[in-house]
Design an enzyme around this catalytic site. Sequence first.
Site, short mmCIF file in Angstrom:
data_model
loop_
_atom_site.label_atom_id
_atom_site.label_comp_id
_atom_site.label_asym_id
_atom_site.label_seq_id
_atom_site.Cartn_x
_atom_site.Cartn_y
_atom_site.Cartn_z
N CYS A 91 -10.34 -6.52 2.17
CA CYS A 91 -10.70 -5.16 2.57
C CYS A 91 -12.20 -4.94 2.49
CB CYS A 91 -10.02 -4.15 1.66
SG CYS A 91 -8.34 -4.59 1.30
N HIS B 160 4.51 -10.03 1.96
CA HIS B 160 3.60 -11.00 2.60
C HIS B 160 2.66 -11.72 1.64
CE1 HIS B 160 -0.43 -8.86 3.01
NE2 HIS B 160 0.35 -7.89 2.57
N SER C 93 0.84 -1.21 0.00
CA SER C 93 0.00 0.00 0.00
C SER C 93 0.87 1.25 0.00
CB SER C 93 -0.92 0.02 1.23
OG SER C 93 -1.80 -1.07 1.21
#
Length: 394
Positions: A326, A202, A73
């Site tokens: 999300c 990740h 992000s």
Amino acid sequence: MEKRVYMDYAATTYTKPEVLEEMLPYFTEHFGNPSSIYSLSRETRKAIDISRDRVAKALNCDRSEVFFTGGGSEADNWAIKGIAFSHISKGNHIITTKIEHHAVLHACEYLEKHGFEVTYLPVNEEGFINLEDLRSAITDKTILVSIMFANNEIGTIQPIKEIGAICKERGVLFHTDAVQALGNVCIDVKDMNIDLLSLAAHKIYGPKGVGALYIRRGVKIDNLVHGGAQERAKRAGTENVAGIVGLGKAVELALTNMEDHNNRLVSFREKLIEGLMKIPYTRLNGPKGEKRLSGNINVCFRFIEGEGILLSLDDLGICASSGSACTSGALDPSHVLLAIGLTHEIAHGSLRLSIGDGTTEEDVNYVLEVLPGIIERLRSMSPLWDDFVKKGEN
Ligand SMILES: *Cc1c(COP(=O)(O)O)cnc(C)c1O
């Protein structure tokens, strides 16, 4: 032991033991601040250099073009806001797509509040942009094109080389979010004319909270994080040394195992898709075959809600997702599924299974064994299904 089947690798992965092993000394004996001048810090500086080389090798760029960040992000935000604010004298127009990750979409929406104009390109029913749409969207004011390499929800792999060629021809910078692509697709920033590229550890069996932004040499970009002179004064903050070591190792492993990894996942993916499509009133979202990420399965079951499916799967120890992580807290249907033309009603019944290196044949069989019963039971309780059946009988 309680049974657990993890099929949410697109949300995050476990950290591989080899990765963790390389990271551990940087929490304990090699704890020196890389910016300090004593010899304790030489170890940490060296470790960061090795990671930078590993990432550079994976992307076919120079180590001086790799900047570590606090994840995917941050890399996306940096690319978009950093280019926008440093190119304001040239123009205020950015082009992206309707199916980007929220890290890109929300950064663009923020810029719209500060005088920038953003074109959100549509996609077709499989999630591909149209190259002619891109060509005609570029104007004299366009400063950046940001198009994701591979989609996290429906697995669509965009024609990145063709997009890069168009941007180069028109003199516009090209950023791509390659968080899902790395380790699954070959990436070559030179061959593909990519100016900026985001990645995250990740999603490829590395630790959370660390990523990188590739910035082609010569590209002018503002800082996102201001402060100390770390990362050649482009990204402030004491380096997440252990995380950076983990990212480098994860990138290296992802590249050495890519072909085996993909072959294995494709066979599981095809088996899952084939099994799921036998359930009536089911549609596959995203493309078939080579243009789809090897670990992505996304379907919609009509007449039911994704949330219900996820809860029923969880009762049986299966971790999956509906839309993206999300959005699974919210009731809004996925923006990606709406962009490929699904109605709200159909988009609500989505299920994403994303498989990875820990997935076994047994996991695949188990999911295929339990899902038809779950769908049948949820439909038997659904008023939409009830209406549909009644109409059919009339
Ligand atoms: C996960 C993901 C991100 C965000 O990365 P974080 O490291 O979680 O911040 C961005 N883009 C895509 C395509 C992703 O899948």
